[in-house]
Design a protein around this motif. Structure first.
Motif, PDB file in Angstrom:
ATOM      1  N   VAL A  54      13.503  40.519  29.380  1.00 43.78           N
ATOM      2  CA  VAL A  54      13.540  41.822  28.699  1.00 43.78           C
ATOM      3  C   VAL A  54      14.900  42.032  28.032  1.00 43.78           C
ATOM      4  CG1 VAL A  54      13.523  44.317  29.098  1.00 43.78           C
ATOM      5  CG2 VAL A  54      11.764  42.879  30.123  1.00 43.78           C
ATOM      6  N   ILE A  55      15.968  41.673  28.721  1.00 41.60           N
ATOM      7  CA  ILE A  55      17.310  41.807  28.140  1.00 41.60           C
ATOM      8  C   ILE A  55      17.459  40.898  26.916  1.00 41.60           C
ATOM      9  CG2 ILE A  55      19.779  41.489  28.584  1.00 41.60           C
ATOM     10  CD1 ILE A  55      18.548  43.934  29.932  1.00 41.60           C
ATOM     11  N   GLY A  56      16.914  39.699  26.985  1.00 43.19           N
ATOM     12  CA  GLY A  56      16.948  38.791  25.839  1.00 43.19           C
ATOM     13  C   GLY A  56      16.172  39.334  24.655  1.00 43.19           C
ATOM     14  N   LEU A  57      15.010  39.932  24.932  1.00 45.87           N
ATOM     15  CA  LEU A  57      14.235  40.538  23.851  1.00 45.87           C
ATOM     16  C   LEU A  57      14.969  41.727  23.231  1.00 45.87           C
ATOM     17  CD1 LEU A  57      10.613  40.386  25.291  1.00 45.87           C
ATOM     18  CD2 LEU A  57      11.582  39.057  23.409  1.00 45.87           C
ATOM     19  N   MET A  58      15.683  42.476  24.049  1.00 44.62           N
ATOM     20  CA  MET A  58      16.478  43.582  23.513  1.00 44.62           C
ATOM     21  C   MET A  58      17.600  43.064  22.615  1.00 44.62           C
ATOM     22  SD  MET A  58      16.672  46.191  26.754  1.00 44.62           S
ATOM     23  CE  MET A  58      18.068  47.029  26.085  1.00 44.62           C
ATOM     24  N   ALA A  59      18.207  41.951  22.986  1.00 48.63           N
ATOM     25  CA  ALA A  59      19.247  41.356  22.141  1.00 48.63           C
ATOM     26  C   ALA A  59      18.652  40.903  20.809  1.00 48.63           C
ATOM     27  CB  ALA A  59      19.913  40.186  22.860  1.00 48.63           C
ATOM     28  N   PHE A  60      17.442  40.355  20.845  1.00 46.78           N
ATOM     29  CA  PHE A  60      16.768  39.974  19.601  1.00 46.78           C
ATOM     30  C   PHE A  60      16.410  41.189  18.756  1.00 46.78           C
ATOM     31  CE2 PHE A  60      15.355  35.845  21.640  1.00 46.78           C
ATOM     32  CZ  PHE A  60      16.225  35.085  20.882  1.00 46.78           C
ATOM     33  N   TYR A  61      16.068  42.287  19.383  1.00 50.64           N
ATOM     34  CA  TYR A  61      15.729  43.497  18.636  1.00 50.64           C
ATOM     35  C   TYR A  61      16.975  44.090  17.972  1.00 50.64           C
ATOM     36  CZ  TYR A  61      14.342  48.288  17.651  1.00 50.64           C
ATOM     37  OH  TYR A  61      14.116  49.487  17.023  1.00 50.64           O
ATOM     38  N   PHE A  62      18.052  44.214  18.734  1.00 46.06           N
ATOM     39  CA  PHE A  62      19.255  44.822  18.185  1.00 46.06           C
ATOM     40  C   PHE A  62      19.967  43.911  17.194  1.00 46.06           C
ATOM     41  CE2 PHE A  62      18.925  47.510  22.003  1.00 46.06           C
ATOM     42  CZ  PHE A  62      18.991  48.742  21.381  1.00 46.06           C
ATOM     43  N   GLY A  63      19.921  42.613  17.417  1.00 41.78           N
ATOM     44  CA  GLY A  63      20.631  41.684  16.549  1.00 41.78           C
ATOM     45  C   GLY A  63      19.970  41.484  15.199  1.00 41.78           C
ATOM     46  N   PRO A  64      18.940  40.652  15.141  1.00 44.20           N
ATOM     47  CA  PRO A  64      18.354  40.350  13.835  1.00 44.20           C
ATOM     48  C   PRO A  64      17.685  41.543  13.172  1.00 44.20           C
ATOM     49  CG  PRO A  64      17.630  38.772  15.474  1.00 44.20           C
ATOM     50  CD  PRO A  64      18.369  39.831  16.196  1.00 44.20           C
ATOM     51  N   TYR A  65      17.029  42.399  13.945  1.00 48.60           N
ATOM     52  CA  TYR A  65      16.300  43.492  13.310  1.00 48.60           C
ATOM     53  C   TYR A  65      17.213  44.659  12.945  1.00 48.60           C
ATOM     54  CZ  TYR A  65      13.052  47.205  12.337  1.00 48.60           C
ATOM     55  OH  TYR A  65      12.406  48.243  11.730  1.00 48.60           O
ATOM     56  N   LEU A  66      17.831  45.285  13.935  1.00 50.49           N
ATOM     57  CA  LEU A  66      18.611  46.481  13.643  1.00 50.49           C
ATOM     58  C   LEU A  66      19.890  46.179  12.865  1.00 50.49           C
ATOM     59  CD1 LEU A  66      18.288  48.770  16.783  1.00 50.49           C
ATOM     60  CD2 LEU A  66      17.228  49.011  14.559  1.00 50.49           C
ATOM     61  N   MET A  67      20.656  45.192  13.313  1.00 50.32           N
ATOM     62  CA  MET A  67      21.917  44.910  12.622  1.00 50.32           C
ATOM     63  C   MET A  67      21.703  44.076  11.367  1.00 50.32           C
ATOM     64  SD  MET A  67      24.751  44.354  15.576  1.00 50.32           S
ATOM     65  CE  MET A  67      26.136  44.751  14.544  1.00 50.32           C
ATOM     66  N   GLY A  68      20.756  43.166  11.401  1.00 49.40           N
ATOM     67  CA  GLY A  68      20.551  42.281  10.263  1.00 49.40           C
ATOM     68  C   GLY A  68      19.662  42.862   9.193  1.00 49.40           C
ATOM     69  N   LEU A  69      18.435  43.173   9.563  1.00 49.05           N
ATOM     70  CA  LEU A  69      17.445  43.585   8.572  1.00 49.05           C
ATOM     71  C   LEU A  69      17.657  45.008   8.068  1.00 49.05           C
ATOM     72  CD1 LEU A  69      14.909  42.477   7.182  1.00 49.05           C
ATOM     73  CD2 LEU A  69      13.570  43.555   8.977  1.00 49.05           C
ATOM     74  N   THR A  70      17.997  45.933   8.951  1.00 53.12           N
ATOM     75  CA  THR A  70      18.102  47.327   8.513  1.00 53.12           C
ATOM     76  C   THR A  70      19.505  47.719   8.066  1.00 53.12           C
ATOM     77  OG1 THR A  70      18.515  48.157  10.741  1.00 53.12           O
ATOM     78  CG2 THR A  70      16.212  48.040  10.013  1.00 53.12           C
ATOM     79  N   GLU A  71      20.535  46.952   8.426  1.00 49.56           N
ATOM     80  CA  GLU A  71      21.902  47.317   8.039  1.00 49.56           C
ATOM     81  C   GLU A  71      22.536  46.293   7.099  1.00 49.56           C
ATOM     82  OE1 GLU A  71      23.657  50.075   8.549  1.00 49.56           O
ATOM     83  OE2 GLU A  71      21.985  50.974   9.627  1.00 49.56           O
ATOM     84  N   ALA A  72      22.646  45.041   7.520  1.00 55.75           N
ATOM     85  CA  ALA A  72      23.379  44.044   6.737  1.00 55.75           C
ATOM     86  C   ALA A  72      22.679  43.712   5.423  1.00 55.75           C
ATOM     87  CB  ALA A  72      23.582  42.773   7.559  1.00 55.75           C
ATOM     88  N   LEU A  73      21.378  43.563   5.448  1.00 56.58           N
ATOM     89  CA  LEU A  73      20.651  43.181   4.234  1.00 56.58           C
ATOM     90  C   LEU A  73      20.726  44.247   3.139  1.00 56.58           C
ATOM     91  CD1 LEU A  73      18.991  40.857   3.097  1.00 56.58           C
ATOM     92  CD2 LEU A  73      16.959  41.987   3.972  1.00 56.58           C
ATOM     93  N   PRO A  74      20.458  45.529   3.423  1.00 60.07           N
ATOM     94  CA  PRO A  74      20.596  46.528   2.355  1.00 60.07           C
ATOM     95  C   PRO A  74      22.039  46.678   1.859  1.00 60.07           C
ATOM     96  CG  PRO A  74      19.296  47.421   4.144  1.00 60.07           C
ATOM     97  CD  PRO A  74      19.849  46.121   4.610  1.00 60.07           C
ATOM     98  N   ARG A  75      23.003  46.604   2.768  1.00 53.27           N
ATOM     99  CA  ARG A  75      24.406  46.705   2.348  1.00 53.27           C
ATOM    100  C   ARG A  75      24.806  45.508   1.491  1.00 53.27           C
ATOM    101  NH1 ARG A  75      27.746  50.215   5.984  1.00 53.27           N
ATOM    102  NH2 ARG A  75      26.256  51.253   7.333  1.00 53.27           N
ATOM    103  N   GLY A  76      24.334  44.338   1.852  1.00 52.13           N
ATOM    104  CA  GLY A  76      24.616  43.149   1.055  1.00 52.13           C
ATOM    105  C   GLY A  76      24.002  43.230  -0.327  1.00 52.13           C
TER     106      GLY A  76
END
Length: 84
Positions: free
Chosen positions: A53-75
């Motif tokens: 569960v902790i690993g899945l949370m890291a996958f949710y916060f990393g690629p999805y929240l930080m990558g897809l919703t923040e880094a990609l639009p800013r880039g």
């Protein structure tokens, strides 16, 4: 010209921050999920499920929240401003 590049510097650092955070959390997620599989092999099911569960949370916060919703639009915004 130099002033316009200095205006883009904070945006560049925010993209760099979110992209490196996404990469770090993705790496951490892979490590934790592997640890969960090894823990499951030893027979400690409760700890293995907790780690999964902790690993899945890291996958949710990393690629999805930080990558897809923040880094990609800013880039994309940064690239659009650079091509103007």
């Amino acid at each position: 010209m130099l002033e316009s590049l200095l205006e883009l510097l904070p945006e560049f650092f925010s993209v760099l921050f979110f992209a490196s955070g996404a990469a770090a959390l993705s790496t951490l997620g892979v490590y934790i999920e592997r640890l969960a599989l090894e823990t499951m092999a030893t027979g400690d099911t409760v700890l293995a499920l907790w780690l999964a569960v902790i690993g899945l949370m890291a996958f949710y916060f990393g690629p999805y929240l930080m990558g897809l919703t923040e880094a990609l639009p800013r880039g994309r915004r940064l690239l659009a401003r650079l091509t103007e």
